[in-house]
Write a protein that holds these residues in place. Structure first.
Motif, PDB file in Angstrom:
ATOM      1  N   ALA A   1     -22.086 -32.091  -5.833  1.00 35.43           N
ATOM      2  CA  ALA A   1     -22.362 -33.048  -4.753  1.00 35.43           C
ATOM      3  C   ALA A   1     -21.071 -33.602  -4.170  1.00 35.43           C
ATOM      4  N   ILE A   2     -20.109 -33.877  -5.027  1.00 40.08           N
ATOM      5  CA  ILE A   2     -18.818 -34.367  -4.546  1.00 40.08           C
ATOM      6  C   ILE A   2     -18.189 -33.349  -3.596  1.00 40.08           C
ATOM      7  N   ILE A   3     -18.274 -32.072  -3.962  1.00 37.69           N
ATOM      8  CA  ILE A   3     -17.688 -31.015  -3.131  1.00 37.69           C
ATOM      9  C   ILE A   3     -18.430 -30.897  -1.802  1.00 37.69           C
ATOM     10  N   THR A   4     -19.762 -30.854  -1.851  1.00 37.40           N
ATOM     11  CA  THR A   4     -20.534 -30.649  -0.612  1.00 37.40           C
ATOM     12  C   THR A   4     -20.405 -31.825   0.348  1.00 37.40           C
TER      13      THR A   4
ATOM     14  N   TYR B   1     -33.372 -41.053   0.084  1.00 40.74           N
ATOM     15  CA  TYR B   1     -32.467 -40.709   1.181  1.00 40.74           C
ATOM     16  C   TYR B   1     -32.995 -41.259   2.506  1.00 40.74           C
ATOM     17  N   CYS B   2     -34.287 -41.119   2.724  1.00 40.45           N
ATOM     18  CA  CYS B   2     -34.905 -41.629   3.960  1.00 40.45           C
ATOM     19  C   CYS B   2     -34.761 -43.142   4.063  1.00 40.45           C
ATOM     20  N   GLN B   3     -35.036 -43.842   2.975  1.00 39.20           N
ATOM     21  CA  GLN B   3     -34.957 -45.304   2.993  1.00 39.20           C
ATOM     22  C   GLN B   3     -33.527 -45.785   3.206  1.00 39.20           C
ATOM     23  N   TYR B   4     -32.581 -45.034   2.699  1.00 34.95           N
ATOM     24  CA  TYR B   4     -31.184 -45.449   2.868  1.00 34.95           C
ATOM     25  C   TYR B   4     -30.677 -45.169   4.276  1.00 34.95           C
ATOM     26  N   GLN B   5     -30.890 -43.948   4.759  1.00 34.56           N
ATOM     27  CA  GLN B   5     -30.365 -43.578   6.064  1.00 34.56           C
ATOM     28  C   GLN B   5     -31.168 -44.175   7.218  1.00 34.56           C
ATOM     29  N   MET B   6     -32.452 -44.421   7.000  1.00 37.57           N
ATOM     30  CA  MET B   6     -33.356 -44.945   8.025  1.00 37.57           C
ATOM     31  C   MET B   6     -33.441 -44.028   9.244  1.00 37.57           C
ATOM     32  N   PHE B   7     -33.119 -42.779   9.050  1.00 34.21           N
ATOM     33  CA  PHE B   7     -33.304 -41.771  10.084  1.00 34.21           C
ATOM     34  C   PHE B   7     -33.246 -40.408   9.420  1.00 34.21           C
ATOM     35  N   ILE B   8     -34.232 -39.566   9.702  1.00 29.63           N
ATOM     36  CA  ILE B   8     -34.282 -38.246   9.100  1.00 29.63           C
ATOM     37  C   ILE B   8     -34.627 -37.219  10.176  1.00 29.63           C
ATOM     38  N   THR B   9     -34.178 -36.012   9.969  1.00 29.83           N
ATOM     39  CA  THR B   9     -34.541 -34.885  10.823  1.00 29.83           C
ATOM     40  C   THR B   9     -34.994 -33.748   9.924  1.00 29.83           C
ATOM     41  N   PRO B  10     -35.744 -32.807  10.446  1.00 31.69           N
ATOM     42  CA  PRO B  10     -36.197 -31.684   9.614  1.00 31.69           C
ATOM     43  C   PRO B  10     -35.041 -30.919   8.969  1.00 31.69           C
TER      44      PRO B  10
ATOM     45  N   ALA C   1     -28.836 -46.260  -5.860  1.00 31.41           N
ATOM     46  CA  ALA C   1     -28.501 -44.841  -5.980  1.00 31.41           C
ATOM     47  C   ALA C   1     -27.927 -44.530  -7.351  1.00 31.41           C
ATOM     48  N   LEU C   2     -27.130 -45.447  -7.887  1.00 27.91           N
ATOM     49  CA  LEU C   2     -26.560 -45.255  -9.222  1.00 27.91           C
ATOM     50  C   LEU C   2     -27.655 -45.212 -10.279  1.00 27.91           C
ATOM     51  N   ALA C   3     -28.648 -46.108 -10.154  1.00 27.35           N
ATOM     52  CA  ALA C   3     -29.758 -46.123 -11.108  1.00 27.35           C
ATOM     53  C   ALA C   3     -30.570 -44.834 -11.027  1.00 27.35           C
TER      54      ALA C   3
ATOM     55  N   VAL D   1     -22.732 -43.484  -2.044  1.00 29.26           N
ATOM     56  CA  VAL D   1     -24.202 -43.517  -2.076  1.00 29.26           C
ATOM     57  C   VAL D   1     -24.767 -42.132  -1.791  1.00 29.26           C
ATOM     58  N   LEU D   2     -24.224 -41.462  -0.785  1.00 28.47           N
ATOM     59  CA  LEU D   2     -24.681 -40.106  -0.466  1.00 28.47           C
ATOM     60  C   LEU D   2     -24.430 -39.153  -1.631  1.00 28.47           C
ATOM     61  N   ILE D   3     -23.273 -39.259  -2.244  1.00 29.81           N
ATOM     62  CA  ILE D   3     -22.964 -38.390  -3.384  1.00 29.81           C
ATOM     63  C   ILE D   3     -23.966 -38.609  -4.515  1.00 29.81           C
ATOM     64  N   LEU D   4     -24.300 -39.861  -4.805  1.00 25.22           N
ATOM     65  CA  LEU D   4     -25.223 -40.157  -5.901  1.00 25.22           C
ATOM     66  C   LEU D   4     -26.638 -39.656  -5.589  1.00 25.22           C
ATOM     67  N   ILE D   5     -27.097 -39.862  -4.349  1.00 28.94           N
ATOM     68  CA  ILE D   5     -28.449 -39.406  -3.984  1.00 28.94           C
ATOM     69  C   ILE D   5     -28.534 -37.890  -4.041  1.00 28.94           C
ATOM     70  N   TRP D   6     -27.545 -37.207  -3.456  1.00 29.88           N
ATOM     71  CA  TRP D   6     -27.578 -35.741  -3.468  1.00 29.88           C
ATOM     72  C   TRP D   6     -27.333 -35.191  -4.872  1.00 29.88           C
ATOM     73  N   SER D   7     -26.561 -35.905  -5.685  1.00 29.20           N
ATOM     74  CA  SER D   7     -26.390 -35.487  -7.085  1.00 29.20           C
ATOM     75  C   SER D   7     -27.733 -35.465  -7.801  1.00 29.20           C
ATOM     76  N   PHE D   8     -28.544 -36.482  -7.533  1.00 29.15           N
ATOM     77  CA  PHE D   8     -29.874 -36.536  -8.136  1.00 29.15           C
ATOM     78  C   PHE D   8     -30.740 -35.382  -7.643  1.00 29.15           C
ATOM     79  N   ALA D   9     -30.645 -35.063  -6.356  1.00 30.55           N
ATOM     80  CA  ALA D   9     -31.410 -33.941  -5.808  1.00 30.55           C
ATOM     81  C   ALA D   9     -30.965 -32.623  -6.426  1.00 30.55           C
ATOM     82  N   TYR D  10     -29.656 -32.432  -6.559  1.00 32.36           N
ATOM     83  CA  TYR D  10     -29.139 -31.200  -7.145  1.00 32.36           C
ATOM     84  C   TYR D  10     -29.503 -31.097  -8.631  1.00 32.36           C
ATOM     85  N   THR D  11     -29.466 -32.229  -9.323  1.00 29.57           N
ATOM     86  CA  THR D  11     -29.874 -32.239 -10.731  1.00 29.57           C
ATOM     87  C   THR D  11     -31.345 -31.854 -10.857  1.00 29.57           C
TER      88      THR D  11
END
Length: 339
Positions: A268-271, A228-237, A166-168, A34-44
């Motif tokens: 994203a997979i690497i990071t 990302y916020c909705q999935y993790q339910m916790f965010i920091t700056p 996340a896949l969608a 899930v993290l890989i897919l969300i960050w992949s979208f951000a990087y894209t």
């Protein structure tokens, strides 16, 4: 590979990805995916600008706006994320226009544009940290748990549901990337990246084209932050905004392959795997090491693999055109009538 072959490969790959959470249910590995897919979208989203020479270090700010505005609207006004996410995207888009228009109108490009976006990312981080009474500051922020309809609150306990969401979102990013790649805007932006004066002389509205791709990139990045916020339910700056997040996007897109649709996914997979390896192997002793490793690898890849991992691999797999030898070229010339 032919067009039909590519479609078949994509179809088989997507079918396998959709079936994966129903076959393999390990919560930890699904969490990583899930993290890989969300960050992949951000990087894209970042690569939408980066591939045309618009190097922005302000996308950490857009992602932070997407995450925090969505959570704040839910906690303080009771607005569902289904409403809060579009509002957060609009806020990020408005900020992108406010910063982007004067930059593009007055031709603030190159290193100067990078510095302006760097300042933008830093300002958003400082605002989030300074308004601690509302955002929790450096301690982080948690959206309120829904007591009623979890669909309305966009909160789900199962990893399978979040994996499919996340896949969608990831697939949406790939589709948008290809849409831009096949549009006339691509040729206009490529011309602008080569020579703005020549592009303007050819009739390209330089400012408008830059603003459009900047707006699209900012909207998508804000969406990534909200998801990302909705999935993790916790965010920091530090996790969703700031210069470090922006640099992470640059690193991942370049290392994976800036000019290939799946390049940011490889990044994203690497990071993500690198961050998890350091966390599991060294714990709190390795805090900040990932940024150090990113910097070293980025320099290495820019020097030795400027097209990234996937871009370089695809270049090697392309069939090489046979260059005629000198005597073959002479034979062709002799065979042509009138020469």
């Amino acid at each position: 590979m032919t067009g039909q072959g590519r479609l078949a490969a994509w179809g088989i790959g997507l079918a396998a990805l959709v079936a994966l959470p129903f076959v393999y249910r390990d919560p930890y590995h699904l969490h990583i995916l899930v993290l890989i897919l969300i960050w992949s979208f951000a990087y894209t989203s970042w690569s939408m600008m980066g591939r045309f020479g618009l190097v922005s270090l302000g996308h950490g700010g857009f992602m932070g706006i997407g995450a925090y505005v969505t959570a704040l609207l839910w906690n303080h006004l009771g607005l569902s994320p289904w409403i809060g996410i579009p509002i957060s995207m609009a806020a990020a888009g408005a900020l992108a226009m406010i910063v982007g228009y004067p930059c593009f109108r007055f031709r603030i490009t190159g290193h100067y544009f990078v510095l302006v976006t760097l300042a933008l990312s830093g300002i958003v981080l400082q605002v989030i940290t300074a308004t601690r009474d509302y955002t929790g500051g450096s301690l982080g922020y948690t959206p309120n748990r829904a007591s009623g309809n979890k669909l309305l609150a966009l909160q789900f306990d199962g990893k399978t549901t979040w994996y499919l969401i996340a896949l969608a979102v990831w697939l949406f990013g790939i589709v948008v990337w290809h849409w831009v790649d096949r549009s006339m805007a691509r040729y206009a932006l490529e011309a602008i990246s080569e020579d703005e004066d020549a592009a303007a002389a050819a009739g390209v509205d330089v400012t408008a084209e830059k603003l459009k791709i900047t707006l699209l990139s900012a909207l998508m990045t804000a969406l990534a932050g909200a998801i990302y916020c909705q999935y993790q339910m916790f965010i920091t700056p530090d996790t969703v905004s700031g210069i470090a997040v922006s640099l992470q996007m640059v690193f991942a897109a370049i290392v994976g392959g800036l000019f290939v649709s799946l390049g940011p996914t490889v990044g994203a997979i690497i990071t993500i795997l690198l961050a998890e390896t350091l966390r599991i192997g060294f714990g709190t002793k390795a805090v900040g090491w990932d940024n150090l490793v990113y910097g070293v690898l980025l320099v290495i890849f820019i020097i030795f693999l400027p097209k990234g991992i996937l871009g370089s691999l695809l270049d090697r797999l392309k069939p090489q055109r046979k260059v005629p030898r000198a005597h073959e070229q002479e034979a062709v010339q002799i065979a042509r009538p009138g020469t």
